[in-house]
Design a protein around this motif. Structure first.
Motif, PDB file in Angstrom:
ATOM      1  N   PRO A 279      31.746  53.665  39.341  1.00  0.00           N
ATOM      2  CA  PRO A 279      31.521  54.292  40.645  1.00  0.00           C
ATOM      3  C   PRO A 279      30.260  53.780  41.342  1.00  0.00           C
ATOM      4  N   ALA A 280      29.193  53.552  40.568  1.00  0.00           N
ATOM      5  CA  ALA A 280      27.951  53.055  41.172  1.00  0.00           C
ATOM      6  C   ALA A 280      28.135  51.657  41.735  1.00  0.00           C
ATOM      7  N   LEU A 281      28.814  50.795  40.982  1.00  0.00           N
ATOM      8  CA  LEU A 281      29.039  49.431  41.448  1.00  0.00           C
ATOM      9  C   LEU A 281      29.923  49.422  42.685  1.00  0.00           C
ATOM     10  N   ALA A 282      31.015  50.191  42.668  1.00  0.00           N
ATOM     11  CA  ALA A 282      31.907  50.237  43.825  1.00  0.00           C
ATOM     12  C   ALA A 282      31.178  50.749  45.058  1.00  0.00           C
ATOM     13  N   HIS A 283      30.369  51.798  44.891  1.00  0.00           N
ATOM     14  CA  HIS A 283      29.610  52.346  46.012  1.00  0.00           C
ATOM     15  C   HIS A 283      28.614  51.317  46.556  1.00  0.00           C
ATOM     16  N   ALA A 284      27.907  50.638  45.648  1.00  0.00           N
ATOM     17  CA  ALA A 284      26.900  49.665  46.077  1.00  0.00           C
ATOM     18  C   ALA A 284      27.531  48.487  46.806  1.00  0.00           C
ATOM     19  N   VAL A 285      28.651  47.976  46.275  1.00  0.00           N
ATOM     20  CA  VAL A 285      29.326  46.852  46.928  1.00  0.00           C
ATOM     21  C   VAL A 285      29.808  47.251  48.313  1.00  0.00           C
ATOM     22  N   GLU A 286      30.421  48.428  48.427  1.00  0.00           N
ATOM     23  CA  GLU A 286      30.944  48.855  49.738  1.00  0.00           C
ATOM     24  C   GLU A 286      29.818  49.010  50.746  1.00  0.00           C
ATOM     25  N   ARG A 287      28.692  49.584  50.344  1.00  0.00           N
ATOM     26  CA  ARG A 287      27.573  49.766  51.273  1.00  0.00           C
ATOM     27  C   ARG A 287      27.011  48.419  51.722  1.00  0.00           C
ATOM     28  N   GLN A 288      26.899  47.475  50.807  1.00  0.00           N
ATOM     29  CA  GLN A 288      26.354  46.166  51.160  1.00  0.00           C
ATOM     30  C   GLN A 288      27.327  45.375  52.040  1.00  0.00           C
ATOM     31  N   VAL A 289      28.627  45.476  51.755  1.00  0.00           N
ATOM     32  CA  VAL A 289      29.614  44.797  52.597  1.00  0.00           C
ATOM     33  C   VAL A 289      29.593  45.395  53.998  1.00  0.00           C
ATOM     34  N   ASP A 290      29.517  46.714  54.097  1.00  0.00           N
ATOM     35  CA  ASP A 290      29.458  47.359  55.406  1.00  0.00           C
ATOM     36  C   ASP A 290      28.226  46.898  56.185  1.00  0.00           C
ATOM     37  N   ARG A 291      27.099  46.808  55.498  1.00  0.00           N
ATOM     38  CA  ARG A 291      25.871  46.354  56.157  1.00  0.00           C
ATOM     39  C   ARG A 291      26.000  44.910  56.633  1.00  0.00           C
ATOM     40  N   ALA A 292      26.676  44.078  55.833  1.00  0.00           N
ATOM     41  CA  ALA A 292      26.829  42.667  56.198  1.00  0.00           C
ATOM     42  C   ALA A 292      27.744  42.492  57.402  1.00  0.00           C
ATOM     43  N   LEU A 293      28.748  43.373  57.538  1.00  0.00           N
ATOM     44  CA  LEU A 293      29.768  43.181  58.577  1.00  0.00           C
ATOM     45  C   LEU A 293      29.507  43.981  59.845  1.00  0.00           C
ATOM     46  N   ARG A 294      28.389  44.687  59.915  1.00  0.00           N
ATOM     47  CA  ARG A 294      28.137  45.519  61.088  1.00  0.00           C
ATOM     48  C   ARG A 294      28.071  44.712  62.375  1.00  0.00           C
ATOM     49  N   GLN A 295      27.602  43.491  62.311  1.00  0.00           N
ATOM     50  CA  GLN A 295      27.517  42.637  63.505  1.00  0.00           C
ATOM     51  C   GLN A 295      28.765  41.775  63.676  1.00  0.00           C
ATOM     52  N   GLY A 296      29.812  42.090  62.935  1.00  0.00           N
ATOM     53  CA  GLY A 296      31.018  41.293  62.984  1.00  0.00           C
ATOM     54  C   GLY A 296      31.062  40.287  61.849  1.00  0.00           C
ATOM     55  N   LEU A 297      32.220  39.669  61.681  1.00  0.00           N
ATOM     56  CA  LEU A 297      32.388  38.693  60.608  1.00  0.00           C
ATOM     57  C   LEU A 297      31.608  37.420  60.919  1.00  0.00           C
ATOM     58  N   LEU A 298      30.964  36.908  59.898  1.00  0.00           N
ATOM     59  CA  LEU A 298      30.241  35.648  60.032  1.00  0.00           C
ATOM     60  C   LEU A 298      31.236  34.511  60.267  1.00  0.00           C
ATOM     61  N   GLN A 299      30.870  33.579  61.147  1.00  0.00           N
ATOM     62  CA  GLN A 299      31.702  32.415  61.412  1.00  0.00           C
ATOM     63  C   GLN A 299      30.971  31.153  60.991  1.00  0.00           C
ATOM     64  N   GLY A 300      31.742  30.145  60.676  1.00  0.00           N
ATOM     65  CA  GLY A 300      31.160  28.876  60.280  1.00  0.00           C
ATOM     66  C   GLY A 300      32.208  27.780  60.363  1.00  0.00           C
ATOM     67  N   TYR A 301      31.779  26.564  60.063  1.00  0.00           N
ATOM     68  CA  TYR A 301      32.693  25.426  60.133  1.00  0.00           C
ATOM     69  C   TYR A 301      33.346  25.206  58.776  1.00  0.00           C
ATOM     70  N   ARG A 302      34.648  24.934  58.838  1.00  0.00           N
ATOM     71  CA  ARG A 302      35.414  24.658  57.630  1.00  0.00           C
ATOM     72  C   ARG A 302      36.169  23.351  57.819  1.00  0.00           C
ATOM     73  N   ALA A 303      36.073  22.464  56.829  1.00  0.00           N
ATOM     74  CA  ALA A 303      36.772  21.181  56.889  1.00  0.00           C
ATOM     75  C   ALA A 303      38.271  21.417  56.701  1.00  0.00           C
ATOM     76  N   VAL A 304      39.078  20.877  57.621  1.00  0.00           N
ATOM     77  CA  VAL A 304      40.526  21.063  57.592  1.00  0.00           C
ATOM     78  C   VAL A 304      41.207  19.698  57.609  1.00  0.00           C
ATOM     79  N   GLU A 305      42.187  19.513  56.753  1.00  0.00           N
ATOM     80  CA  GLU A 305      43.046  18.340  56.779  1.00  0.00           C
ATOM     81  C   GLU A 305      44.464  18.824  57.067  1.00  0.00           C
TER      82      GLU A 305
END
Length: 401
Positions: free
Chosen positions: A106-132
């Motif tokens: 429960p502690a790990l699940a709670h901690a991961v969810e809180r950190q993911v929520d904090r990371a995504l508050r400004q929207g999903l991070l974007q970046g460049y991905r190599a595509v073939e």
């Protein structure tokens, strides 16, 4: 569902289990002991070792069995050890919110969810991905070799390669994989599960990781700084995670942390950080040979080198002492071999405090002194790191011997 509660390095328990589940546990080597109880039919004798966490076994034709192994150290201290081992520069105690959780899952699940929520508050991070890709329109550059090999001179479609600016990048894929890992585990509180489902919906457009596929790599930068803590925790879930395999014909899914490895990583990284501003350097898992013919290999956890590149001190981390009345003798023999091969007058064994305080032994006819130190994991992170720095000073003083 059958739930088995065990404690790290606690005495063995006789637990009622289907034979298929017991055989799977025995084959997985998750526990130190998993054998049929000779005195109680339908029971298995189970004893946890240094692996902590939770695993679930799907039993064909029966109800799933969940095994939970509780660590001896406090949950908050365990998270500090995990975080420091992953990132000794950026991790600070108290950055990870554990809530009012006293169990690991429960502690790990709670901690991961809180950190993911904090990371995504400004929207999903974007970046460049190599595509073939194969396309009817030229974009980026043409892969001429592939065009000839696949199309035999045909003009269309065109084999192209380009960089796409997208949210489907390694950082988001790692977060989604960690969230989905936790959602598959029973024992996650319902309120946390609902929040994890919300985080997964935010990451719905990100390509999920295929089971068995390597976890994509990422590099900390200024642009992804808001993701750092979430990614470190996510990697802790995925790296320490679980045996996902078929043992004894059953699927085992969950996550486990090896306390032996975690303690070793913490001690060696903390010692390396203590020497960072000095003229001394550390090599972790440094390969050496005991004999002149270089046939007997050995890998001390840490070897300290002076400015001239000669060994100055050696240390080995040992999480659990096996003897109830003190440290195991085999560790002393191992350290004696290290000191002899490296030509050092002193060696250092570092334990998690529990069985005996600091002691030192002088080897007869050799003059080598072997120190046995004990770190108190119940102390605060600042005090614990202070103990490591004190040990580092003592090891550096070996040069004057």
């Amino acid at each position: 569902m059958t739930i088995v509660e065990l404690a790290e390095h606690a005495p063995a328990l006789s637990v009622p289990l289907p034979d298929a589940a017991g055989q799977a546990l025995a084959a997985s080597r998750i526990l130190d002991t998993a054998t049929p109880d000779p005195y109680r039919p339908g029971h298995w004798t189970l004893r946890a070792g240094s692996k902590v966490g939770a695993v679930t076994l799907g039993v064909p034709g029966g109800e799933p069995v969940t095994v939970r192994i509780t660590p001896k150290v406090p949950i908050a201290r365990l998270f500090f050890l995990i975080g420091y081992s992953l990132n000794p520069h950026g991790w600070r105690d108290g950055q990870v919110e554990l809530g009012e959780r006293h169990d690991l899952l429960p502690a790990l699940a709670h901690a991961v969810e809180r950190q993911v929520d904090r990371a995504l508050r400004q929207g999903l991070l974007q970046g460049y991905r190599a595509v073939e890709d194969s396309s009817l329109v030229v974009r980026g550059r043409i892969r001429e070799t592939e065009q000839i090999r696949r199309r035999f001179g045909a003009t269309l479609p065109v084999e192209i390669a380009y960089d796409e600016f997208t949210t489907d990048i390694a950082e988001n894929r790692i977060l989604r994989a960690a969230v989905e890992r936790l959602l598959r585990l029973p024992g996650v509180p319902q309120n946390v599960r609902r929040r994890l489902l919300h985080q997964r919906s935010r990451l719905a457009d990100v390509t999920p990781l295929v089971r068995g596929q390597a976890i994509p790599s990422w590099h900390p930068t200024r642009l992804n700084s808001r993701y750092h803590q979430a990614l470190h925790l996510a990697r802790a879930v995925l790296d320490g995670s679980s045996p996902e395999h078929f043992a004894g014909g059953l699927r085992i899914d969950g996550f486990l942390f090896n306390m032996n490895k975690l303690f070793e990583d913490f001690v060696t990284l903390a010692l390396r950080e203590a020497y960072r501003a000095t003229d001394l350097t550390c090599r972790l898992q440094d390969p050496h040979h005991l004999d002149e013919a270089s046939l007997i290999r050995m890998r001390p956890d840490l070897v300290l080198y002076g400015p001239a590149g000669t060994p100055q001190a050696v240390a080995d981390a040992k999480y659990k002492a096996e003897k109830p009345d003190g440290y195991p003798d085999a560790d002393l023999y191992q350290m004696l071999a290290y000191c002899t091969a490296l030509g050092l007058p002193e060696g250092h064994l570092v334990y998690a405090k529990g069985n005996a305080p600091h002691t030192a032994h002088q080897v007869r006819q050799a003059g080598i002194v072997i120190h046995q130190h004990a770190l108190d994991l119940d102390r605060s992170p600042a005090e614990l790191l202070g103990e490591v720095r004190s040990l580092a000073r003592q090891m550096a003083a070996d040069r004057a011997v």
